[in-house]
Write a protein that holds these residues in place. Structure first.
Motif, PDB file in Angstrom:
ATOM      1  N   ASP A 361       0.848  -1.187   0.000  1.00  0.00           N
ATOM      2  CA  ASP A 361       0.000   0.000   0.000  1.00  0.00           C
ATOM      3  C   ASP A 361       0.890   1.246   0.000  1.00  0.00           C
ATOM      4  O   ASP A 361       2.023   1.216   0.487  1.00  0.00           O
ATOM      5  N   SER A 362       0.370   2.358  -0.530  1.00  0.00           N
ATOM      6  CA  SER A 362       1.195   3.560  -0.710  1.00  0.00           C
ATOM      7  C   SER A 362       0.966   4.634   0.347  1.00  0.00           C
ATOM      8  O   SER A 362       1.609   5.688   0.293  1.00  0.00           O
ATOM      9  N   ILE A 363       0.082   4.410   1.310  1.00  0.00           N
ATOM     10  CA  ILE A 363      -0.238   5.443   2.299  1.00  0.00           C
ATOM     11  C   ILE A 363       0.984   5.822   3.125  1.00  0.00           C
ATOM     12  O   ILE A 363       1.382   6.991   3.188  1.00  0.00           O
ATOM     13  N   ILE A 364       1.577   4.843   3.779  1.00  0.00           N
ATOM     14  CA  ILE A 364       2.686   5.138   4.677  1.00  0.00           C
ATOM     15  C   ILE A 364       3.959   5.516   3.926  1.00  0.00           C
ATOM     16  O   ILE A 364       4.670   6.439   4.353  1.00  0.00           O
ATOM     17  N   PRO A 365       4.291   4.880   2.804  1.00  0.00           N
ATOM     18  CA  PRO A 365       5.442   5.372   2.041  1.00  0.00           C
ATOM     19  C   PRO A 365       5.317   6.843   1.641  1.00  0.00           C
ATOM     20  O   PRO A 365       6.320   7.566   1.619  1.00  0.00           O
ATOM     21  N   ASN A 369       7.982   9.685   2.899  1.00  0.00           N
ATOM     22  CA  ASN A 369       8.680  10.617   2.009  1.00  0.00           C
ATOM     23  C   ASN A 369       8.543  12.055   2.484  1.00  0.00           C
ATOM     24  O   ASN A 369       9.526  12.798   2.538  1.00  0.00           O
ATOM     25  N   LEU A 370       7.327  12.461   2.803  1.00  0.00           N
ATOM     26  CA  LEU A 370       7.098  13.830   3.268  1.00  0.00           C
ATOM     27  C   LEU A 370       7.957  14.131   4.491  1.00  0.00           C
ATOM     28  O   LEU A 370       8.575  15.200   4.586  1.00  0.00           O
ATOM     29  N   CYS A 371       7.980  13.197   5.426  1.00  0.00           N
ATOM     30  CA  CYS A 371       8.688  13.412   6.693  1.00  0.00           C
ATOM     31  C   CYS A 371      10.163  13.046   6.612  1.00  0.00           C
ATOM     32  O   CYS A 371      10.901  13.241   7.572  1.00  0.00           O
ATOM     33  N   GLN A 372      10.592  12.504   5.467  1.00  0.00           N
ATOM     34  CA  GLN A 372      11.979  12.076   5.295  1.00  0.00           C
ATOM     35  C   GLN A 372      12.415  11.117   6.412  1.00  0.00           C
ATOM     36  O   GLN A 372      13.420  11.315   7.090  1.00  0.00           O
ATOM     37  N   ILE A 383      14.301  -5.158   1.153  1.00  0.00           N
ATOM     38  CA  ILE A 383      13.001  -5.724   0.795  1.00  0.00           C
ATOM     39  C   ILE A 383      11.968  -4.610   0.645  1.00  0.00           C
ATOM     40  O   ILE A 383      11.147  -4.624  -0.281  1.00  0.00           O
ATOM     41  N   LEU A 384      12.015  -3.633   1.530  1.00  0.00           N
ATOM     42  CA  LEU A 384      11.101  -2.493   1.453  1.00  0.00           C
ATOM     43  C   LEU A 384      11.236  -1.795   0.105  1.00  0.00           C
ATOM     44  O   LEU A 384      10.235  -1.422  -0.521  1.00  0.00           O
ATOM     45  N   LEU A 399       5.360   8.452  -5.609  1.00  0.00           N
ATOM     46  CA  LEU A 399       6.262   8.244  -4.481  1.00  0.00           C
ATOM     47  C   LEU A 399       7.683   8.683  -4.827  1.00  0.00           C
ATOM     48  O   LEU A 399       8.372   9.277  -3.993  1.00  0.00           O
ATOM     49  N   ASN A 400       8.109   8.416  -6.036  1.00  0.00           N
ATOM     50  CA  ASN A 400       9.435   8.875  -6.450  1.00  0.00           C
ATOM     51  C   ASN A 400       9.506  10.399  -6.448  1.00  0.00           C
ATOM     52  O   ASN A 400      10.492  10.993  -5.985  1.00  0.00           O
ATOM     53  N   TRP A 401       8.465  11.036  -6.974  1.00  0.00           N
ATOM     54  CA  TRP A 401       8.451  12.506  -7.060  1.00  0.00           C
ATOM     55  C   TRP A 401       8.441  13.126  -5.669  1.00  0.00           C
ATOM     56  O   TRP A 401       9.207  14.061  -5.398  1.00  0.00           O
ATOM     57  N   THR A 402       7.590  12.632  -4.774  1.00  0.00           N
ATOM     58  CA  THR A 402       7.518  13.227  -3.433  1.00  0.00           C
ATOM     59  C   THR A 402       8.809  13.006  -2.658  1.00  0.00           C
ATOM     60  O   THR A 402       9.229  13.867  -1.877  1.00  0.00           O
TER      61      THR A 402
END
Length: 544
Positions: A361-365, A369-372, A383-384, A399-402
């Motif tokens: 899922d993409s919520i936490i990734p 990213n936002l919080c670095q 693995i992640l 996700l790559n862009w953020t």
């Protein structure tokens, strides 16, 4: 496939690489009405309304050319919609495929799936077909494991499904899956996967969960959990009251709230970017906009986690080890010690792919990213990173862009040193990352670890240590932010120092200080508890 960036080490475009495009340039359809997007677009095109869900409801019925595929996925489940046993319930699904009569190789017909009048592939139909072929693939490969698991449970090898009731994990539970996938499934699945730029195996978004539901009453939208139904299932999931249905549909219910979450993340970055420019006259107004965007993120995460908490009621822990059998992957699984040959593909040499996992899922990734959030450099983090390629291409791109944008802006530094209020909001976002991952750990503990000694998660990660790797990372960051941002001094001494050491105007209420203190007390308690639990489960399983 899109390039993948390493969250374990903050990165920015290199000096000789093209500059990062603006969000509007990279995602021109984000703010458009999803109903206006053509079917030649990826159904997982990220949108402010639908978020990480498909931009249109998933397609249930396949084109007539693929009617044999649809018939098979409908009669395959252990229990069909009418309650009668299906082919997996009688262990005859593999026989039906191997007979050569139930399904022909339809690969050549995939190119016919075009949007009328455009000549472009219909990616919504392509995704529906990928979903159904991936169900056939997993059903075929894992049917022997399902049979073995049932026989050994009935024979006392796994008396009550609890981890304490037996001592021989791995093949003693499941035996081995089939080592060859017939060309009538393999070749179409590989071609569909190539079109969608994802691996040819069952995935979280394009197969098992996010493209596998419909609404009883579309007018109600996704807010009413009881209105959401499954399209396909392995065990008893076509019954909406079953645990398999509850497991999948809880994820759909959570992800239905992601549109505003993504919007909030982008608005935070926009605000930080504006303040990084010279000539900004009204900095107070810009900071206020960032605070509003962070508050939007917090509000959406509260709703998402409320839906997540319903998992306990929607899907009973004691049932998970049954339908879980069918969502194992090949990579790192004792079930497939020599990989799997996709007949007619990859030079007929064994290959392996990771299985379906909510970890995709993409919520936490997105929030990582936002919080670095820095991840440790170790095989668990590897693995992640590898999980990224199993997400839809549009989500990978976001996700790559953020990640790149956050690293260019250094959002963590800005949010933790500009004002005490921003630092508190940042810490509260981290707290949602922590609580989400903690709840996920609770699910793993109660649904899996306490009920089986099988050492590997469905996605191929170590069941005991993988989630704690990420959970520990965010808790350590929270401790560092609390200490180094000045929030500790603010809570304990009533003063806040910015990144330059100057004392800033506080403007923080006693209630807010209390919230921060309570957050950090939970972190301290859970960090110690997690370490103790991981040590216990590793000792029980003779793991290092």
């Amino acid at each position: 496939m899109a390039p993948y960036l390493d969250t374990s080490a903050p990165s920015s475009p290199k000096d000789n690489s093209p500059p990062l495009p603006s969000f509007k340039e990279a995602f021109p359809h984000f703010y458009k009405d999803p109903n206006t997007l053509p079917h030649s677009f990826d159904p997982f095109t990220v949108n402010a309304v639908t978020g990480f869900l498909p931009t249109a409801l998933p397609i249930k019925d396949l084109p007539a050319t693929f009617s044999a595929v649809q018939k098979l996925v409908e009669v395959m489940p252990v229990q069909k919609l009418d309650g009668a046993p299906g082919l997996l319930g009688t262990y005859t699904f593999g026989e039906a495929i191997d007979s050569g009569e139930a399904l022909l190789d339809l690969t050549e017909h995939i190119d016919e799936l075009r949007v009328a009048g455009t000549g472009k592939l219909d990616l919504h139909v392509i995704t529906a077909l990928f979903r159904d072929y991936s169900f056939l693939a997993s059903g075929y490969l894992l049917e022997p494991c399902w049979k073995t698991w049932n026989e050994r449970r009935a024979g006392g090898v796994i008396p009550d499904g609890s981890a304490s009731s037996y001592s021989a994990p791995g093949p003693a539970e499941y035996g081995y899956g089939r080592s060859k996938l017939p060309s009538c499934i393999a070749r179409p699945l590989v071609k569909l996967a190539e079109i969608l730029a994802i691996p040819p195996f069952m995935s979280y978004a394009a197969s098992y969960a996010l493209y596998n539901y419909y609404l009883e009453d579309p007018a109600l939208g996704h807010e009413m959990y009881d209105d959401i139904r499954l399209v396909r299932a392995f065990e008893k999931g076509l019954d909406p009251a079953s645990s398999e249905a509850g497991f999948i549909l809880t994820h759909v219910h959570m992800v239905s709230l992601t549109g505003p979450l993504i919007k909030g993340v982008i608005e935070v970055m926009d605000g930080v970017g504006m303040l990084a420019k010279s000539g900004v006259t009204d900095k107070t107004k810009q900071v206020s906009k960032i605070e509003e965007a962070l508050s939007l993120i917090l509000a959406q995460m509260s709703k998402i986690e409320a839906n997540m908490e319903r998992m306990w009621a929607n899907s009973r822990p004691k049932d998970y080890t049954t339908y879980r059998t069918f969502i194992f992957g090949i990579t790192s699984q004792p079930l497939f010690p020599d990989g799997v040959v996709y007949e007619g593909c990859f030079g007929d040499k064994p290959v392996d792919f990771r299985g379906e996992s909510g970890a995709n899922d993409s919520i936490i990734p997105l929030l990582d990213n936002l919080c670095q959030v820095p991840m440790p450099k170790n095989p668990l983090t590897d693995i992640l990173r590898e999980f990224r390629e199993y997400r839809p291409e549009s989500q990978r791109s976001l996700l790559n862009w953020t990640e790149c944008k956050a690293n260019i802006l250094n959002t963590r530094s800005f949010l933790t040193t500009t004002s005490p209020r921003l630092a508190i909001l940042y810490l509260r976002v981290l707290n949602h990352i922590r609580s989400f991952r903690w709840r996920h750990w609770m699910f793993v503990r109660e649904y899996i670890i306490k009920r089986t000694k099988y050492p590997v998660a469905t996605g191929g990660s170590p069941i005991v240590t993988w989630l704690p790797n990420q959970l520990s990372a965010v808790m350590e960051l929270m401790e560092g932010v609390y200490r180094d941002s000045g929030l500790m001094a603010l809570v304990e001494e009533g003063m806040f120092h910015g990144g330059g050491g100057e004392e800033l105007e506080e403007g923080v209420s006693g209630t807010e200080k209390k919230v921060v203190k309570e957050i950090m007390e939970v972190v301290e308690e859970q960090k110690a508890r997690l370490e103790k639990e991981v040590r216990k489960y590793c000792m029980e399983r003779c793991l290092k």
